[in-house]
Design a protein around this motif. Structure first.
Motif, PDB file in Angstrom:
ATOM      1  N   ALA A  52       0.993  -1.418  -0.116  1.00 39.75           N
ATOM      2  CA  ALA A  52      -0.036   0.225   0.441  1.00 39.75           C
ATOM      3  C   ALA A  52       0.674   0.977   0.464  1.00 39.75           C
ATOM      4  O   ALA A  52       0.431   1.862  -0.501  1.00 39.75           O
ATOM      5  CB  ALA A  52      -0.160   0.387   1.045  1.00 39.75           C
TER       6      ALA A  52
ATOM      7  N   TRP B 271       1.991   1.411  -3.766  1.00 38.11           N
ATOM      8  CA  TRP B 271       0.653   1.887  -5.103  1.00 38.11           C
ATOM      9  C   TRP B 271       0.102   2.419  -4.536  1.00 38.11           C
ATOM     10  O   TRP B 271      -0.421   3.370  -5.597  1.00 38.11           O
ATOM     11  CB  TRP B 271       0.596  -0.427  -5.285  1.00 38.11           C
ATOM     12  N   SER B 272       0.105   2.538  -3.080  1.00 43.71           N
ATOM     13  CA  SER B 272      -1.713   3.949  -2.794  1.00 43.71           C
ATOM     14  C   SER B 272      -0.551   4.791  -2.339  1.00 43.71           C
ATOM     15  O   SER B 272      -1.504   5.988  -3.201  1.00 43.71           O
ATOM     16  CB  SER B 272      -2.264   3.113  -1.696  1.00 43.71           C
TER      17      SER B 272
ATOM     18  N   GLU C 241      -5.251   9.595   1.351  1.00 43.97           N
ATOM     19  CA  GLU C 241      -6.285   8.554  -0.520  1.00 43.97           C
ATOM     20  C   GLU C 241      -6.946   9.175   0.512  1.00 43.97           C
ATOM     21  O   GLU C 241      -7.793   9.831  -0.810  1.00 43.97           O
ATOM     22  CB  GLU C 241      -5.703   7.010   0.880  1.00 43.97           C
TER      23      GLU C 241
ATOM     24  N   ILE D 288     -10.185   2.352  -3.983  1.00 36.80           N
ATOM     25  CA  ILE D 288      -9.568   2.455  -2.318  1.00 36.80           C
ATOM     26  C   ILE D 288     -10.446   1.687  -1.371  1.00 36.80           C
ATOM     27  O   ILE D 288      -9.274   1.614  -0.435  1.00 36.80           O
ATOM     28  CB  ILE D 288      -9.946   3.934  -1.846  1.00 36.80           C
TER      29      ILE D 288
ATOM     30  N   GLN E  60      -8.877  -2.346  -1.617  1.00 39.02           N
ATOM     31  CA  GLN E  60      -7.945  -2.104  -1.546  1.00 39.02           C
ATOM     32  C   GLN E  60      -7.662  -2.073   0.703  1.00 39.02           C
ATOM     33  O   GLN E  60      -7.496  -1.850   0.908  1.00 39.02           O
ATOM     34  CB  GLN E  60      -6.707  -1.189  -1.399  1.00 39.02           C
ATOM     35  N   ASN E  61      -8.778  -1.344   0.977  1.00 38.05           N
ATOM     36  CA  ASN E  61      -9.179  -0.718   2.423  1.00 38.05           C
ATOM     37  C   ASN E  61      -9.998  -1.579   2.671  1.00 38.05           C
ATOM     38  O   ASN E  61      -9.400  -2.223   4.827  1.00 38.05           O
ATOM     39  CB  ASN E  61     -10.448   0.914   2.488  1.00 38.05           C
TER      40      ASN E  61
ATOM     41  N   ASP F  53      -4.186  -3.039  -6.003  1.00 37.80           N
ATOM     42  CA  ASP F  53      -3.587  -1.665  -6.439  1.00 37.80           C
ATOM     43  C   ASP F  53      -3.792  -1.536  -8.192  1.00 37.80           C
ATOM     44  O   ASP F  53      -4.285  -0.393  -9.104  1.00 37.80           O
ATOM     45  CB  ASP F  53      -2.867  -1.596  -6.271  1.00 37.80           C
TER      46      ASP F  53
END
Length: 250
Positions: free
Chosen positions: A51, A54-55, A118, A147, A150-151, A247
């Motif tokens: 994360a 990539w995030s 984010e 988002i 991925q959370n 991601d």
């Protein structure tokens, strides 16, 4: 009205997904074998490392390329500042942030700080969506869904280690869910101040990545690889691969 409802959904959906992931504590037994605990810590470590790349870092680099200064300056400097700042904050706050057994407070703090930029990204996308352009609306929806999905593992990455470090199921769940509440706050802030927040995002995202890398190196990887457990190492790789796949796919 439809645009307003769509914007509200885009802002709140990621926080709801964080709570959904944190609810995983109610599906597991309270006590687990040491090997299982190492695997959970390893999965959480891999998720947080992926994360952070990539995030946060890669989007920060892309945004930094749109600015006047060289693209590597903001991400690299803010990454170091985020890690050092977190260490100094922990030292100043002492046991309050350490969170007792397992130092789970550090993990909650790192994921919370990660969710702030984010949320700002989602808020900027929602602000563009209100213009009514089809591409902006679909982009905001896709970003919110990405988002949010991925959370889900991120919420679990906070709550599950807390459960196995001695917290009750309720405490672990609410800590995981609370780590996502800052996301709609960041989104609303960016939505209201879209013109000014956009320039600072590379710094904010990279600093949040520094916090996540710091906590992962401090707390989660050492627990995962304790006693040279191969399962812990494999779980780090699997967690990293899972988050990377989410991601890249989304």
């Amino acid at each position: 009205m439809n645009q307003i409802l769509l914007t509200a959904w885009a802002l709140l959906f990621p926080a709801g997904c964080t709570a959904l992931g944190a609810a995983g504590v109610f599906l597991l037994r309270r006590t687990a074998r040491p090997c299982t605990q190492r695997i959970l810590c390893g999965m959480a470590a891999g998720i947080m490392l992926a994360a952070s790349v990539w995030s946060l870092l890669l989007p920060a680099i892309e945004r930094a390329r749109q600015q006047a200064i060289p693209a590597w300056i903001a991400p690299s400097m803010a990454l170091v500042l985020g890690a050092v700042g977190l260490l100094q904050l922990e030292q100043a706050a002492g046991e309050l942030l350490a969170g007792g057994s397992g130092h789970g407070g550090r993990m909650v703090l790192a994921v919370t700080l990660h969710n702030l930029p984010e949320g700002m990204v989602a808020g900027l996308a929602a602000a563009l969506a209100l213009t009514g352009e089809p591409d902006a609306v679909s982009g905001a929806l896709a970003l919110s869904i990405g988002i949010g999905l991925q959370n889900i593992p991120e919420g679990a990455a906070v709550s599950l280690p807390l459960l196995h470090s001695g917290r009750t199921r309720g405490q672990a769940f609410w800590a995981g869910a609370a780590s996502g509440l800052v996301e709609p706050l960041g989104a609303v802030l960016a939505f209201a101040l879209a013109e000014w927040v956009g320039a600072a995002l590379p710094w904010l995202m990279s600093a949040a990545a520094g916090c996540m890398v710091c906590v992962t190196a401090q707390e989660m990887i050492p627990q995962a690889v304790e006693a040279d457990e191969p399962a812990g190492v494999v779980s780090i790789v699997l967690g990293f691969a899972l988050m990377m796949a989410l991601d890249v796919a989304l």
